[in-house]
Design a protein around this motif. Structure first.
Motif, mmCIF file in Angstrom:
data_model
loop_
_atom_site.group_PDB
_atom_site.id
_atom_site.type_symbol
_atom_site.label_atom_id
_atom_site.label_comp_id
_atom_site.label_asym_id
_atom_site.label_seq_id
_atom_site.Cartn_x
_atom_site.Cartn_y
_atom_site.Cartn_z
ATOM 1 N N THR A 1 1.733 0.632 10.403
ATOM 2 C CA THR A 1 2.560 1.832 10.318
ATOM 3 C C THR A 1 3.354 1.850 9.017
ATOM 4 O OG1 THR A 1 4.296 0.696 11.569
ATOM 5 C CG2 THR A 1 2.754 2.072 12.813
ATOM 6 N N THR A 2 3.361 0.706 8.333
ATOM 7 C CA THR A 2 3.969 0.632 7.005
ATOM 8 C C THR A 2 2.920 0.111 6.033
ATOM 9 O OG1 THR A 2 4.742 -1.662 7.180
ATOM 10 C CG2 THR A 2 6.178 0.049 8.072
ATOM 11 N N GLY A 3 3.233 0.167 4.771
ATOM 12 C CA GLY A 3 2.270 -0.248 3.757
ATOM 13 C C GLY A 3 2.395 -1.695 3.343
ATOM 14 N N ASP A 4 2.922 -2.544 4.209
ATOM 15 C CA ASP A 4 3.084 -3.961 3.875
ATOM 16 C C ASP A 4 2.252 -4.816 4.814
ATOM 17 O OD1 ASP A 4 5.140 -4.169 1.706
ATOM 18 O OD2 ASP A 4 6.285 -2.984 3.151
ATOM 19 N N LEU A 5 1.490 -5.755 4.246
ATOM 20 C CA LEU A 5 0.684 -6.674 5.040
ATOM 21 C C LEU A 5 0.635 -8.032 4.363
ATOM 22 C CD1 LEU A 5 -1.347 -7.362 7.330
ATOM 23 C CD2 LEU A 5 -3.168 -6.570 5.800
ATOM 24 N N THR A 6 0.997 -9.074 5.116
ATOM 25 C CA THR A 6 0.829 -10.450 4.666
ATOM 26 C C THR A 6 -0.312 -11.066 5.458
ATOM 27 O OG1 THR A 6 3.161 -10.693 4.070
ATOM 28 C CG2 THR A 6 1.909 -12.716 4.453
ATOM 29 N N TYR A 7 -1.244 -11.710 4.753
ATOM 30 C CA TYR A 7 -2.413 -12.286 5.407
ATOM 31 C C TYR A 7 -2.706 -13.650 4.810
ATOM 32 C CZ TYR A 7 -7.038 -12.788 7.490
ATOM 33 O OH TYR A 7 -8.104 -13.259 8.201
ATOM 34 N N ILE A 8 -3.177 -14.568 5.667
ATOM 35 C CA ILE A 8 -3.516 -15.917 5.212
ATOM 36 C C ILE A 8 -4.985 -16.178 5.502
ATOM 37 C CG2 ILE A 8 -3.053 -18.383 5.441
ATOM 38 C CD1 ILE A 8 -0.208 -17.688 6.277
ATOM 39 N N PHE A 9 -5.775 -16.387 4.477
ATOM 40 C CA PHE A 9 -7.165 -16.786 4.635
ATOM 41 C C PHE A 9 -7.214 -18.270 5.007
ATOM 42 C CE2 PHE A 9 -7.294 -13.154 1.802
ATOM 43 C CZ PHE A 9 -8.374 -12.426 2.275
ATOM 44 N N THR A 10 -8.163 -18.639 5.854
ATOM 45 C CA THR A 10 -8.197 -20.017 6.344
ATOM 46 C C THR A 10 -9.453 -20.787 5.961
ATOM 47 O OG1 THR A 10 -9.132 -19.274 8.452
ATOM 48 C CG2 THR A 10 -6.726 -19.456 8.322
ATOM 49 N N ALA A 11 -10.520 -20.091 5.589
ATOM 50 C CA ALA A 11 -11.756 -20.797 5.238
ATOM 51 C C ALA A 11 -11.565 -21.521 3.905
ATOM 52 C CB ALA A 11 -12.923 -19.829 5.146
ATOM 53 N N ILE B 1 0.850 -1.188 0.000
ATOM 54 C CA ILE B 1 0.000 0.000 0.000
ATOM 55 C C ILE B 1 0.889 1.242 0.000
ATOM 56 C CG2 ILE B 1 -1.900 1.168 1.177
ATOM 57 C CD1 ILE B 1 -2.240 -1.500 2.794
ATOM 58 N N THR B 2 0.573 2.173 -0.885
ATOM 59 C CA THR B 2 1.283 3.446 -0.906
ATOM 60 C C THR B 2 0.271 4.572 -1.010
ATOM 61 O OG1 THR B 2 1.539 3.371 -3.321
ATOM 62 C CG2 THR B 2 3.344 2.465 -1.989
ATOM 63 N N ALA B 3 0.635 5.723 -0.445
ATOM 64 C CA ALA B 3 -0.202 6.919 -0.544
ATOM 65 C C ALA B 3 0.651 8.126 -0.192
ATOM 66 C CB ALA B 3 -1.403 6.839 0.385
#
Length: 359
Positions: free
Chosen positions: A89-99, A69-71
């Protein structure tokens, strides 16, 4: 002397006014009229799906994504996805969906400046999550059930709220693993003031989960008054009580009405004789193994026997079915649901091949 003092005071007052004016001006604009905290703009959200290819546009089944994410002028970000709010606080996110399954999820991203001004963007992602085994007991080791997986409710429990007749024990006479299956045995006998004994085992404090598929492969007991069950209760039962904690009955059958499975849900205002219930016929349920399962998401709880869907409950954020639940296996005798016990009853076995929980 008095005039000089007055002039000095006027000079100090004027200086204070000038400082205050300059401070107020600098809080919103520079000398050139440029805001000190300009609002965020040019929000960009890039989503990388792990394992995405032309043949697998929804990813490799891991459910893993990475957001970049940038802005302009942003100092922090918030991301709402999968019912969760992530503050960054930064524009980086790693996420794991589980369903498990292939589903489309909305993603709302907001970028904030130091003054709390923000800009938002909404997008979506379609992603595949392969079914993974989270927990299981295959009952392949002879002897007592694994104490790292199962605990017990013992005693009469004052009829366990259902006027049941059994006394639950941990004795090998009532619960044992042999030849690859768990056997819960109800026995007609005089024991601690009760006329029947049996076992109720549960994963409370050892394993619980939120959303996924829970299933049991089982062969049911024979005899009027028997009441086998595979079901779940909310982890918070000790603090909020029943039915606020919620109850999900995946398998319930009674010997007085054989070859019929009941699946039900109990919640505030819909407990006891709950309207949230359905039945299905299960031929030869006492002589053959069948798989009884529930697929549970934030949107629904679907009940199956041998992978045949027979009941769908519409879940929502207003129900108790959005928290961790633990598993229960038991064989009751009589009671409000089990009914009259056959006077010729001597014993019966609830035989379980496995219990499995998937994401």
């Amino acid at each position: 002397m008095k005039i000089n003092n007055l002039l000095e005071k006027i000079g100090v007052f004027a200086f204070v006014l000038l400082f205050a004016f300059q401070s107020c001006s600098s809080g919103s604009d520079s000398g050139e009229g440029t805001p000190v905290n300009p609002p965020p703009s040019n929000l960009s959200v890039q989503i990388e799906v792990t394992g995405k290819t032309a043949d697998k546009p929804e990813g490799d089944g891991s459910g893993k994504i990475h957001l970049t994410i940038t802005a302009s002028n942003a100092t922090s970000y918030k991301v709402l996805l999968d019912g969760q709010l992530k503050e960054l606080t930064t524009g980086d996110l790693t996420y794991i969906f589980t369903a498990s399954g292939t589903k489309t999820y909305p993603i709302i991203v907001s970028a904030y400046n130091a003054a709390g001004q923000f800009v938002s963007s909404t997008t979506s992602i379609t992603i595949n999550v392969s079914r993974k085994l989270l927990w299981s007991d295959e009952f392949d080791a002879d002897g007592a059930p694994n104490t790292s997986k199962w605990g017990y409710n013992t005693g009469t429990g004052d009829g366990w709220g259902n006027n049941e007749l059994e006394y639950y024990t941990t004795r090998p006479e009532n619960v044992i693993i042999s030849n690859g299956t768990l056997k819960i045995k109800a026995i007609k006998e005089e024991y601690m003031g009760s006329h029947y004994t049996s076992t109720r085992m549960l994963t409370k404090g050892k394993f619980s989960f939120k959303y996924g598929r829970a299933e049991v492969r089982a062969k049911l007991p024979v005899g009027g008054g028997t009441w086998p069950a595979f079901w779940m209760l909310g982890d918070n039962i000790d603090t909020v009580g029943w039915p606020l904690c919620g109850e999900v009955d995946i398998l319930e059958s009674v010997g007085n009405n054989p070859n019929v499975n009941h699946s039900s849900l109990h919640s505030p205002g819909r407990s006891g004789n709950t309207p949230d219930t359905a039945i299905t016929t299960v031929p030869n349920s006492a002589t053959e193994f069948h798989v009884y399962a529930a697929d549970w998401t934030a949107e629904s709880i679907k009940f199956y026997v041998d992978d045949k869907l027979f009941y769908t409950y519409a879940n929502s954020s207003t129900t108790p079915f959005n928290q961790n639940f633990f598993l229960i296996l038991n064989l009751a005798m009589g009671g409000n649901f089990g009914g009259t016990v056959d006077p010729n009853f001597t014993s019966a076995i609830f035989e379980v091949d496995y219990v499995r929980v998937y994401n």
